[in-house]
Write a protein that holds these residues in place. Sequence first.
Motif, PDB file in Angstrom:
ATOM      1  N   ASN B  63       0.873  -1.165   0.000  1.00 14.74           N
ATOM      2  CA  ASN B  63       0.000   0.000   0.000  1.00 14.74           C
ATOM      3  C   ASN B  63       0.910   1.215   0.000  1.00 14.74           C
ATOM      4  OD1 ASN B  63       0.656   0.878   2.765  1.00 14.74           O
ATOM      5  ND2 ASN B  63      -0.451  -0.955   3.400  1.00 14.74           N
ATOM      6  N   MET B  64       0.330   2.400  -0.028  1.00 18.22           N
ATOM      7  CA  MET B  64       1.195   3.577  -0.205  1.00 18.22           C
ATOM      8  C   MET B  64       2.139   3.829   0.970  1.00 18.22           C
ATOM      9  SD  MET B  64      -1.182   6.850   0.285  1.00 18.22           S
ATOM     10  CE  MET B  64      -0.543   7.975   1.503  1.00 18.22           C
ATOM     11  N   TRP B  65       1.925   3.150   2.083  1.00 20.83           N
ATOM     12  CA  TRP B  65       2.823   3.337   3.213  1.00 20.83           C
ATOM     13  C   TRP B  65       3.990   2.365   3.165  1.00 20.83           C
ATOM     14  CZ3 TRP B  65       1.988   7.718   5.478  1.00 20.83           C
ATOM     15  CH2 TRP B  65       0.689   8.241   5.499  1.00 20.83           C
ATOM     16  N   VAL B  66       3.960   1.457   2.220  1.00 22.21           N
ATOM     17  CA  VAL B  66       5.052   0.498   2.094  1.00 22.21           C
ATOM     18  C   VAL B  66       6.007   1.054   1.042  1.00 22.21           C
ATOM     19  CG1 VAL B  66       5.640  -1.869   1.479  1.00 22.21           C
ATOM     20  CG2 VAL B  66       3.575  -1.410   2.792  1.00 22.21           C
ATOM     21  N   ASP B  68      10.180   1.535   1.426  1.00 20.59           N
ATOM     22  CA  ASP B  68      11.496   0.926   1.341  1.00 20.59           C
ATOM     23  C   ASP B  68      11.914   0.510   2.749  1.00 20.59           C
ATOM     24  OD1 ASP B  68      12.424   3.302   2.659  1.00 20.59           O
ATOM     25  OD2 ASP B  68      12.408   4.298   0.718  1.00 20.59           O
ATOM     26  N   SER B  71      12.076   3.371   5.350  1.00 22.22           N
ATOM     27  CA  SER B  71      10.815   3.940   5.833  1.00 22.22           C
ATOM     28  C   SER B  71       9.996   2.908   6.578  1.00 22.22           C
ATOM     29  CB  SER B  71       9.994   4.472   4.670  1.00 22.22           C
ATOM     30  OG  SER B  71      10.774   5.328   3.889  1.00 22.22           O
ATOM     31  N   ASN B  72      10.196   1.646   6.241  1.00 18.69           N
ATOM     32  CA  ASN B  72       9.427   0.593   6.906  1.00 18.69           C
ATOM     33  C   ASN B  72      10.327  -0.104   7.928  1.00 18.69           C
ATOM     34  OD1 ASN B  72       8.124   0.998   4.041  1.00 18.69           O
ATOM     35  ND2 ASN B  72       6.551   0.287   5.452  1.00 18.69           N
ATOM     36  N   GLY B 124       8.190  -4.378   9.379  1.00 21.08           N
ATOM     37  CA  GLY B 124       8.160  -3.370   8.318  1.00 21.08           C
ATOM     38  C   GLY B 124       7.037  -2.366   8.485  1.00 21.08           C
ATOM     39  N   GLY B 125       6.708  -2.056   9.736  1.00 26.47           N
ATOM     40  CA  GLY B 125       5.727  -1.006   9.983  1.00 26.47           C
ATOM     41  C   GLY B 125       6.324   0.340   9.582  1.00 26.47           C
ATOM     42  N   SER B 126       5.472   1.309   9.337  1.00 27.53           N
ATOM     43  CA  SER B 126       5.947   2.588   8.805  1.00 27.53           C
ATOM     44  C   SER B 126       6.573   3.490   9.871  1.00 27.53           C
ATOM     45  CB  SER B 126       4.787   3.323   8.150  1.00 27.53           C
ATOM     46  OG  SER B 126       5.160   4.650   7.883  1.00 27.53           O
TER      47      SER B 126
END
Lengths: 591, 174
Positions: B63-66, B68, B71-72, B124-126
């Motif tokens: 999704n758009m929050w995933v 790299d 960031s994750n 890999g949470g934002s």
Amino acid sequence: MKKLLAALTCLAMLLALAVPVAMAGKPVADRTAPTTTASPLGGTFTSAVTVTLSVNEPATTYYTTDGTTPTTSSTVYSAPLTISTTKTLKYFSKDTAGNLETVKTQTYTIGAPPSTHATLTWTGYGMCSTSTCHSGRASAVHSSVHYQWKGDASEMTTGPSTQGKIDATDGSSSMNAYCVNIEGTWNPCAACHVGAGARPTSTLTPSNIDCLICHNDTVNAPYSRVRNATTGLFEPAAGLDMNLVVQKANIKPARKNCLGACHAKAGGGDGVKRGDLALATVTFSNPADDAHMATGGGNMACQSCHTFTSHRVIGRGSDLRPQDSSTDLNCSSTTCHPTKTTSTGHVNADVYHHVGRVACQSCHIKTYARGFQTEMDRDWSAPAVWNATLGRYEPEHVMAGNQVPKYAFWDGTSWGSNVGDAAVLDPATGAYKISRPNGAINGPVGTKLFPFKYKTSHQPMANGKLIALKVGTFFSTANYDQAVKDGMAYMGLPTTTPYTTVLTDEFQVLNHQVEPAGSVMGCAGCHENTTVNLKGIGYALKAPTSVVCIQCHREKTPGDYTRIHSHSLSKGFDCSWCHTFSRPERGLTMP
Amino acid sequence: MLHFATRLFLVIVLASALSAVPSASRAAASAGYAVEIADVGKSSDLAALLKERGYSTVIPPKNMWVADQQSNCAVWIGKNVPLEMLRAVLPEAMRFNPYLKFFYVVGDRGEKPPQAVENTIHVGGSIEAALEKKLNVIDQQEMLAQLGKAASLEELHRYLHEKNRPKPEQKPAS
């Protein structure tokens, strides 16, 4: 003694009266300091520069070029100065009445500035905004809506003269039917700001202007930024060759810059807010998806339509509060479609009698969210949905593609509900209004029928005001009640105030996803009420045929829309004979 | 008091018994738990490796929050996920994403996530969410050491709770 006192008093009174009279006769004493102007002003020059100092009244000008503060014993200016090496010029003047100007300073940097980006070395965000490079652009960006997130609201008929997205409780902070308002939560929103993470202020901080977010070569030296885990501010993502990024930064923004960083993600997700812009808009190849921007179509950049002048962009749309520029963005201008508003502009002659009152978009955008999905409804009061990446709850929302617009009249100005405003119910939709285009069927010339995305939301209301519920509270707890209470506290209402959840809605004008010439809306799309219910929006007869027709002849049956409208198109009768509106601009015969 | 040799012997027996546990039985211990991996970096290799060791893994659609690995860089730890599973999964997750720096037990601040989330490790949470929650960076070495020495799941949760206490000057403005 008494007499003397009386005489003195009289004298004093006389004097008191006489002084102003006497003064009126004499010239007013000069108390204004002179103003000295240097030409050219300081800056960077490739070779020696000749500087002229001029004063606005008779005066003596003193100056230094060694950095010291000039005094009346410094050199007196008599002829233009030649500055051939980098120097700081300080000067002031003293007029004949003895008034002193405060000392002014100009720095002349002599030497070639980096004439090309090719040799640059990355030193940080502030590097773009130095006086040798782009300080002018930095101040332009700083004052723009892209940076300030507020600006000139003269196209709004509600709220103060300056409005925008930035949070405030003075009535200037806009609400929307998506995240409602930023209510003090700057951080997650800043991901979409052209700064480097800090809130905008009125002071220009070069290190907080991220030129690269718009100016990076998305193909050869793509730039992305990440938050510094400690400061929360942005920094270039690890592993980027930042020297290369700045060396290639002298590039005009591509669609990917505008969409990838921000515009596709408005509302909190891809395509969520704008029904006609999404990440897919970067790569659409088929003109059927977007005739202007698809790579197989016009392949246009955003700024081909949204021209930038001094980093001020044109095109506000209907729901945004501030305009960055007072110039309007029109489909028909000297550069784009110049003939389409003329009688011969369209092959089909019938189009011409529409262009004054029907926006180009209405015929040229039949559906929106083609090729992606956009949010149609959001319900904060429904059970929340878990977002695994963000480890948080989000409101339940309905996404959909391929939507048919709603049509409404728009005169270019808008109505908007901001934080703190009294909520206004629209009887026509049964919802409390968040944003509306202003306009009516009988509006002045310039008012046209436009297509809109129609968006609803279920939001809290208390004390007659829509509540900017605390999105952060909702995200972490899914506790709607607490989020509402925190929102009420933010707005200065007691948290015990009873609230209800009401339906809200907004109209957002559609401009993108124009379809190719071959798939324009046919006449029947509007006139037989297939998609657009014209009779329902004001085009019905003003009274029964038994009343209307007999103004001129016996009652008759109207026949189809082309037949009956020969009354206007060939017989020249104004619409108001039969309808509730008139078209004075067409020079028809009035009743 | 046992003889030192006897104790040594017991330790060796215990250790070899533990290390000899076949992956299938370890997986049995993790039944009902899952690892969710954000689709960044070599997420599918990590998923394959963990699967091989008997864990159920999912790579949810992007999704758009995933974006790299950088960031994750957060790990959302379900509060029921057993210590043993954390000991097995987290070191590998860190090896695959050297940027992982936020470790948070979902529910630690009183939030009540859906049941499934309590049984899931989300790798890999934002970072946006981590910063929004005012979490603090935890050095990977320190995290690894803590994983090794925590005597119980509660102790590890307590450690993470302390580490993630918002710094006073970073209190959210409200």
